[in-house]
Design a protein around this motif. Sequence first.
Motif, PDB file in Angstrom:
ATOM      1  N   ARG A  70       0.807  -1.164  -0.159  1.00 25.64           N
ATOM      2  CA  ARG A  70      -0.092   0.030  -0.030  1.00 25.64           C
ATOM      3  C   ARG A  70       0.942   1.220   0.015  1.00 25.64           C
ATOM      4  O   ARG A  70       0.219   2.404   0.309  1.00 25.64           O
ATOM      5  CB  ARG A  70      -0.937   0.070   1.360  1.00 25.64           C
ATOM      6  N   SER A 128      -1.980  14.214   5.463  1.00 22.82           N
ATOM      7  CA  SER A 128      -3.287  13.105   5.271  1.00 22.82           C
ATOM      8  C   SER A 128      -4.250  13.892   4.464  1.00 22.82           C
ATOM      9  O   SER A 128      -4.640  15.053   4.632  1.00 22.82           O
ATOM     10  CB  SER A 128      -3.386  12.398   6.367  1.00 22.82           C
ATOM     11  N   SER A 179      -5.292   8.900   1.951  1.00 25.61           N
ATOM     12  CA  SER A 179      -3.948   8.685   1.754  1.00 25.61           C
ATOM     13  C   SER A 179      -3.233   9.600   2.544  1.00 25.61           C
ATOM     14  O   SER A 179      -3.647  10.505   3.179  1.00 25.61           O
ATOM     15  CB  SER A 179      -3.496   8.885   0.348  1.00 25.61           C
ATOM     16  N   ARG A 180      -2.073   9.192   3.287  1.00 28.15           N
ATOM     17  CA  ARG A 180      -1.081   9.926   3.741  1.00 28.15           C
ATOM     18  C   ARG A 180       0.292   9.918   3.206  1.00 28.15           C
ATOM     19  O   ARG A 180       0.572   8.822   2.765  1.00 28.15           O
ATOM     20  CB  ARG A 180      -1.320   9.600   5.165  1.00 28.15           C
ATOM     21  N   TYR A 205      -7.887  11.838  -1.354  1.00 29.52           N
ATOM     22  CA  TYR A 205      -6.822  11.610  -2.241  1.00 29.52           C
ATOM     23  C   TYR A 205      -6.684  10.082  -2.558  1.00 29.52           C
ATOM     24  O   TYR A 205      -6.336   9.252  -1.878  1.00 29.52           O
ATOM     25  CB  TYR A 205      -5.453  12.218  -1.602  1.00 29.52           C
ATOM     26  N   SER A 206      -6.965   9.559  -3.817  1.00 26.58           N
ATOM     27  CA  SER A 206      -7.024   8.282  -4.082  1.00 26.58           C
ATOM     28  C   SER A 206      -5.291   7.768  -4.510  1.00 26.58           C
ATOM     29  O   SER A 206      -4.731   8.312  -5.534  1.00 26.58           O
ATOM     30  CB  SER A 206      -7.913   7.891  -5.569  1.00 26.58           C
ATOM     31  N   TRP A 207      -4.890   6.858  -3.655  1.00 28.18           N
ATOM     32  CA  TRP A 207      -3.568   6.381  -3.853  1.00 28.18           C
ATOM     33  C   TRP A 207      -3.554   5.476  -5.216  1.00 28.18           C
ATOM     34  O   TRP A 207      -2.470   5.575  -6.153  1.00 28.18           O
ATOM     35  CB  TRP A 207      -3.091   5.498  -2.798  1.00 28.18           C
ATOM     36  N   LEU A 214       3.992   7.414   0.197  1.00 29.14           N
ATOM     37  CA  LEU A 214       2.565   7.794   0.054  1.00 29.14           C
ATOM     38  C   LEU A 214       2.026   6.544   0.394  1.00 29.14           C
ATOM     39  O   LEU A 214       1.931   5.448  -0.432  1.00 29.14           O
ATOM     40  CB  LEU A 214       2.383   8.374  -1.155  1.00 29.14           C
ATOM     41  N   TYR A 215       1.077   6.490   1.519  1.00 28.64           N
ATOM     42  CA  TYR A 215       0.405   5.373   1.812  1.00 28.64           C
ATOM     43  C   TYR A 215      -1.048   5.387   1.624  1.00 28.64           C
ATOM     44  O   TYR A 215      -1.726   6.270   2.037  1.00 28.64           O
ATOM     45  CB  TYR A 215       0.711   5.288   3.480  1.00 28.64           C
ATOM     46  N   ALA A 216      -1.554   4.109   1.327  1.00 31.65           N
ATOM     47  CA  ALA A 216      -3.203   4.180   1.237  1.00 31.65           C
ATOM     48  C   ALA A 216      -3.865   3.605   2.523  1.00 31.65           C
ATOM     49  O   ALA A 216      -3.449   2.396   2.894  1.00 31.65           O
ATOM     50  CB  ALA A 216      -3.627   3.244   0.148  1.00 31.65           C
ATOM     51  N   ASP A 217      -4.819   4.262   3.017  1.00 35.38           N
ATOM     52  CA  ASP A 217      -5.279   3.657   4.321  1.00 35.38           C
ATOM     53  C   ASP A 217      -6.814   3.281   3.823  1.00 35.38           C
ATOM     54  O   ASP A 217      -7.373   2.158   4.459  1.00 35.38           O
ATOM     55  CB  ASP A 217      -5.732   4.861   5.389  1.00 35.38           C
TER      56      ASP A 217
END
Length: 695
Positions: free
Chosen positions: A102, A149, A129-130, A153-155, A121-124
């Motif tokens: 992710r 964060s 995202s953050r 925002y779409s990872w 850049l990380y997808a929660d």
Amino acid sequence: MLAASCSTSTPAIPFPSIAEHAGPSPTQAPKPERLHGVAVIGNVVVANGDFRGNGRSQIAVLQDPLKNFALQITLREPKPDADGWNETTWLKSDPDYFALPRARFTVMDVDGDGKDDLVALYADSESRSRLMVFRSTGQSFAPAATWWSSDEYSWKRAPNVLSADLTGDGHESVLVTYQYDDAQMRIQSFTSTGSAFTFGGPQGIYDSGKGQFDLSRAKLIVGRFTRSGGAQQIAVLYQYPNAKMRLSVLDPSGGALSLQPGVFETNEGEYDLRQAALAAVDLSGRGRDDVVSAYTAADGSAKVHVFDASSGFRPTNGYAGVATIPPGSSCVGATALLAGDYDGDGKPDLAAVAPGDVPQVRTTLLRNGGGALKVTTTSEDALCLRWPLTGQPLGLASATRRPLYVKIDNNPSARPHYGIAKADQMYEWLVEGLTTRLAAVFQSQQPGVIGSVRSVRMTDLPIVPSLRGALVYSGGGPEELMALHYDDAVAHRYVDLAPGYGWGYRVEFRHAPYNYFTNIDLLRSAMAAAEANDPVTVPEWDFLPLTYKDPLAGGFADSTAATTITIPYRALFGVRYDYDANARTYTRFNDGVKEIDGATNEAIAARNIVVIQTEVHFTDAFGFDPAGNPKLDMVLTGTGKGIVFRDGRREEVTWTRPDIFDVFLLRNDKGDIVRLAPGQTWIQIVPKDWIIPSQ
């Protein structure tokens, strides 16, 4: 400090066309600027930077060896007086800490302390995202801290994360390429304050306009290609549908990026970006960065090409290149080319890194001698990209092809089955009346004819989303169809290829309802009509390397011999598997009859049999079948017991599956991951109290 694998070396390879302009001698060579690079190679991320802050480059290797969402980062540095690499562990987290798939990484000095850091850049979630920072202390990486964060925002739309100094003042920003609908791409920027990132806004610093840019066709690298100082630029290499590659440069000015006129374009079919790993580095010593590629061949060798901006980006010495990486050292589509000063002599070197069997990586160092590259490579076997559901070599195919999940009848009147010998996976389920039904999963191979196709069941719902698949079925009860179409946990997590797409037809050699068939051409047309040809990321099952020979490898140390397996379904549906030691495959028998594919006359030759034991119960929640039988439901998330049969042996396992988006993770009693043999897998889902005889 741990010693990495031993190395082999090849003689230094001269590149006189560059040596003519090599510039100052080694004693006069200026110190190169900080060189950064990040790449994903298989299940591993490799990042290049000066993480110690000592003026040299190191390679950070990020991975999750036990597949328990623990992050391990090791630092690779060349041995000072010998070939080979030393490794030290810089971060080792607890389980359930960080999902590496992710995250997309870049390298930059976020706080100006002279040591490079890792930024992810990380997808929660689908839209949250953050930006997370792993700060370097010079001896280790601190645990990740969130610096920005957003819930909007779409990872998935952000495939590239870069870092660049776009002002020339020495301060880098994070740049993210963001793909909008209608082939529109923007580059958005994030500025570090030393403790947080400030988002420059969705409009970004570059907008391609609609219909202009498909990020899946592009590779981007940062450097100074047409200038020797000041702000950095972005080189964009773009593969067109006509098999031409174009190299362009985005140049910063006034807080925005603009596309420079004047580009290099290859002839049709001359250069395939899928085979290229890229880096930006002043290898020629002219004061400006070259675009350097490691162009990998099928045998794992690679040619090093130098696209020199001073000659219009035409490759120095043509496509023969300036150096050769030996066979077996790289992987098509899964090689990182990193540039850095690894020995501290002021001249930039290259490192080509290919995935091995986790936690190994194969590292080839191309040491810059000021006119020649001395090539040394470590001895790990490169484990190149593979199909996620079979573990077979991927080559230049695309693993992002959406799998087809086809419901197959298993009534005696529906045998023999058509097309299943080419399935990556086969599922077998209990259905009403305690008969069984099959589901065939096709991704790596495309069968001509498939049949007979039958109706959907509730038990399909927890599996199709894990494949990111397209569901092919003849119909279903209203309760099943309502859940498929409207259940929040299932809907929109697969593509529904209902019969209305026109892919089905009736054959004359069977009576209804066992005569409903399809073929791959009709299914391709249906996929296009359903707009289901977009790339997907299919979660991988864990496979051993193709070259493995030890039947006790991969979690089978405590296994027992088992060459005949019985799955005790009711009369007419009983299953037996017999192991063929010469072929290392299992022949399947259905009600005592050898399973032969009606389309190809091939006998089923499974490499693995996975038995998932779980709660199976009757229910009237989904209505009754036409004969008045209650339907069945099964628990396919959480944890349970199971058995894996491989190489004529049996290993008891515990399976875990947190969500229907996940694949089954299999571990033995010691907690070791149980791995499969590359090839077709049959997955038998049975009640948890069933005894599965084998001998």
